[in-house]
Design a protein around this motif. Sequence first.
Motif, PDB file in Angstrom:
ATOM      1  N   HIS A  16     -43.984  31.968 -19.239  1.00 22.23           N
ATOM      2  CA  HIS A  16     -43.317  32.918 -18.641  1.00 22.23           C
ATOM      3  C   HIS A  16     -42.485  33.852 -19.736  1.00 22.23           C
ATOM      4  CE1 HIS A  16     -40.478  35.095 -15.664  1.00 22.23           C
ATOM      5  NE2 HIS A  16     -39.731  34.328 -16.325  1.00 22.23           N
ATOM      6  N   LEU A  17     -41.699  33.060 -20.364  1.00 18.08           N
ATOM      7  CA  LEU A  17     -40.807  33.956 -21.463  1.00 18.08           C
ATOM      8  C   LEU A  17     -41.827  34.485 -22.282  1.00 18.08           C
ATOM      9  CD1 LEU A  17     -38.463  31.077 -22.388  1.00 18.08           C
ATOM     10  CD2 LEU A  17     -37.868  33.041 -21.038  1.00 18.08           C
ATOM     11  N   ASP A  18     -43.012  34.264 -22.678  1.00 20.88           N
ATOM     12  CA  ASP A  18     -43.819  34.908 -23.593  1.00 20.88           C
ATOM     13  C   ASP A  18     -43.870  36.437 -22.932  1.00 20.88           C
ATOM     14  OD1 ASP A  18     -43.998  32.964 -25.637  1.00 20.88           O
ATOM     15  OD2 ASP A  18     -45.928  32.456 -24.961  1.00 20.88           O
ATOM     16  N   THR A  19     -44.005  36.336 -21.874  1.00 23.06           N
ATOM     17  CA  THR A  19     -44.476  37.740 -21.270  1.00 23.06           C
ATOM     18  C   THR A  19     -43.206  38.615 -21.014  1.00 23.06           C
ATOM     19  OG1 THR A  19     -43.939  37.067 -18.615  1.00 23.06           O
ATOM     20  CG2 THR A  19     -46.119  36.871 -19.752  1.00 23.06           C
ATOM     21  N   MET A  20     -41.918  38.006 -21.297  1.00 20.72           N
ATOM     22  CA  MET A  20     -40.558  38.540 -21.025  1.00 20.72           C
ATOM     23  C   MET A  20     -40.124  39.033 -22.537  1.00 20.72           C
ATOM     24  SD  MET A  20     -38.632  36.553 -18.170  1.00 20.72           S
ATOM     25  CE  MET A  20     -37.273  37.018 -18.950  1.00 20.72           C
ATOM     26  N   ILE A  24     -37.345  42.467 -24.024  1.00 21.70           N
ATOM     27  CA  ILE A  24     -35.964  42.463 -24.183  1.00 21.70           C
ATOM     28  C   ILE A  24     -35.344  42.759 -25.573  1.00 21.70           C
ATOM     29  CG2 ILE A  24     -33.942  40.734 -24.030  1.00 21.70           C
ATOM     30  CD1 ILE A  24     -35.800  39.042 -22.072  1.00 21.70           C
ATOM     31  N   SER A  25     -34.602  43.772 -25.386  1.00 23.14           N
ATOM     32  CA  SER A  25     -33.885  44.268 -26.754  1.00 23.14           C
ATOM     33  C   SER A  25     -32.658  44.061 -26.840  1.00 23.14           C
ATOM     34  CB  SER A  25     -34.127  46.000 -26.708  1.00 23.14           C
ATOM     35  OG  SER A  25     -33.434  46.409 -25.319  1.00 23.14           O
ATOM     36  N   ASP A  26     -32.019  43.415 -25.866  1.00 23.17           N
ATOM     37  CA  ASP A  26     -30.572  43.038 -26.274  1.00 23.17           C
ATOM     38  C   ASP A  26     -30.655  41.858 -26.805  1.00 23.17           C
ATOM     39  OD1 ASP A  26     -28.044  42.048 -25.890  1.00 23.17           O
ATOM     40  OD2 ASP A  26     -27.686  42.681 -23.794  1.00 23.17           O
ATOM     41  N   PRO A  27     -30.069  41.531 -28.118  1.00 27.54           N
ATOM     42  CA  PRO A  27     -29.855  40.354 -28.820  1.00 27.54           C
ATOM     43  C   PRO A  27     -28.988  39.401 -28.065  1.00 27.54           C
ATOM     44  CG  PRO A  27     -29.138  42.037 -30.041  1.00 27.54           C
ATOM     45  CD  PRO A  27     -29.345  42.683 -28.906  1.00 27.54           C
ATOM     46  N   PHE A  28     -28.175  39.612 -27.327  1.00 27.55           N
ATOM     47  CA  PHE A  28     -27.329  38.780 -26.654  1.00 27.55           C
ATOM     48  C   PHE A  28     -28.122  37.924 -25.634  1.00 27.55           C
ATOM     49  CE2 PHE A  28     -24.788  37.595 -22.937  1.00 27.55           C
ATOM     50  CZ  PHE A  28     -23.925  36.625 -23.325  1.00 27.55           C
ATOM     51  N   SER A  31     -30.769  35.690 -27.228  1.00 27.60           N
ATOM     52  CA  SER A  31     -30.112  34.334 -27.579  1.00 27.60           C
ATOM     53  C   SER A  31     -29.885  33.433 -26.729  1.00 27.60           C
ATOM     54  CB  SER A  31     -28.949  34.650 -28.342  1.00 27.60           C
ATOM     55  OG  SER A  31     -27.961  35.090 -27.545  1.00 27.60           O
ATOM     56  N   ARG A  32     -29.517  33.711 -25.285  1.00 26.51           N
ATOM     57  CA  ARG A  32     -29.531  32.829 -24.273  1.00 26.51           C
ATOM     58  C   ARG A  32     -30.825  32.282 -23.596  1.00 26.51           C
ATOM     59  NH1 ARG A  32     -25.219  33.933 -26.054  1.00 26.51           N
ATOM     60  NH2 ARG A  32     -23.358  34.125 -25.031  1.00 26.51           N
ATOM     61  N   TYR A  33     -31.983  32.995 -23.980  1.00 22.27           N
ATOM     62  CA  TYR A  33     -33.125  32.356 -23.554  1.00 22.27           C
ATOM     63  C   TYR A  33     -33.635  31.445 -24.739  1.00 22.27           C
ATOM     64  CZ  TYR A  33     -34.229  35.577 -19.632  1.00 22.27           C
ATOM     65  OH  TYR A  33     -34.027  36.092 -18.458  1.00 22.27           O
ATOM     66  N   THR A 144     -34.890  31.896 -34.063  1.00 21.30           N
ATOM     67  CA  THR A 144     -35.664  32.886 -33.052  1.00 21.30           C
ATOM     68  C   THR A 144     -36.402  32.234 -32.028  1.00 21.30           C
ATOM     69  OG1 THR A 144     -37.648  33.143 -34.258  1.00 21.30           O
ATOM     70  CG2 THR A 144     -35.766  34.218 -35.066  1.00 21.30           C
ATOM     71  N   TYR A 145     -36.650  32.992 -31.136  1.00 25.54           N
ATOM     72  CA  TYR A 145     -37.457  32.596 -29.995  1.00 25.54           C
ATOM     73  C   TYR A 145     -38.654  31.715 -30.282  1.00 25.54           C
ATOM     74  CZ  TYR A 145     -40.728  32.290 -26.160  1.00 25.54           C
ATOM     75  OH  TYR A 145     -41.618  32.051 -25.094  1.00 25.54           O
ATOM     76  N   GLU A 146     -39.523  32.481 -31.363  1.00 26.97           N
ATOM     77  CA  GLU A 146     -40.827  31.894 -31.785  1.00 26.97           C
ATOM     78  C   GLU A 146     -40.550  30.845 -32.664  1.00 26.97           C
ATOM     79  OE1 GLU A 146     -43.875  32.840 -31.159  1.00 26.97           O
ATOM     80  OE2 GLU A 146     -43.181  34.416 -30.056  1.00 26.97           O
ATOM     81  N   GLU A 147     -39.529  30.560 -33.438  1.00 29.35           N
ATOM     82  CA  GLU A 147     -39.185  29.126 -34.003  1.00 29.35           C
ATOM     83  C   GLU A 147     -38.791  28.207 -33.250  1.00 29.35           C
ATOM     84  OE1 GLU A 147     -37.144  30.831 -38.327  1.00 29.35           O
ATOM     85  OE2 GLU A 147     -35.850  31.011 -36.379  1.00 29.35           O
ATOM     86  N   VAL A 148     -37.892  28.342 -32.083  1.00 31.73           N
ATOM     87  CA  VAL A 148     -37.708  27.259 -31.169  1.00 31.73           C
ATOM     88  C   VAL A 148     -39.086  26.992 -30.329  1.00 31.73           C
ATOM     89  CG1 VAL A 148     -36.397  26.722 -29.075  1.00 31.73           C
ATOM     90  CG2 VAL A 148     -35.103  27.965 -30.874  1.00 31.73           C
TER      91      VAL A 148
END
Length: 168
Positions: A16-20, A24-28, A31-33, A144-148
């Motif tokens: 699900h997150l991969d598609t979103m 998302i351009s907002d770094p805040f 970071s929450r995701y 980053t998201y990819e690292e997590v």
Amino acid sequence: MSYTTHFQLADDYIKHLDTMMISISDPFIKSRYVGFLAVSAVTVYELAIKTIFVEFAEKKHKVLKNFTMAYFERINGRIKTKIIKEEYISKYCNKYVKQFEKYLKKKEMEILRSENASISAAYGNIVTWRNQFAHEGIIPTTATYEEVKKAYYLGKHVVDCISAAMKR
């Protein structure tokens, strides 16, 4: 139930997150995701680890299963490899600690060669990121998201090693 079925919760969340995440351009918000993904990853690790120990105990004795179920009710994020070895596996016999160390070392070398990544470091990082986010409200700023996401997938190998070690 196989311990691996717990992974589906985080795997589906990642799909699900991969598609979103790309939109998302907002770094805040991003970071929450990242923090929520770390929490989800460690949650499924906890569930898988608990399942491994309960199934192991069940094969040994009904009373041991009941004790193990009660003992692992309090796991709550306490799944660093040092804790797993010293507080969980060692309760059943040092033989299983040695098996876990053997499997972990073997898998670590295998993944280092094939993917140039450390499963132990990835697992440790995701547990740390989860604890910082869940207990201190600290967002993993260096991840980053990819690292997590990658750390989650690599960390699954550590849980696989626990399962392999906890065989009669």
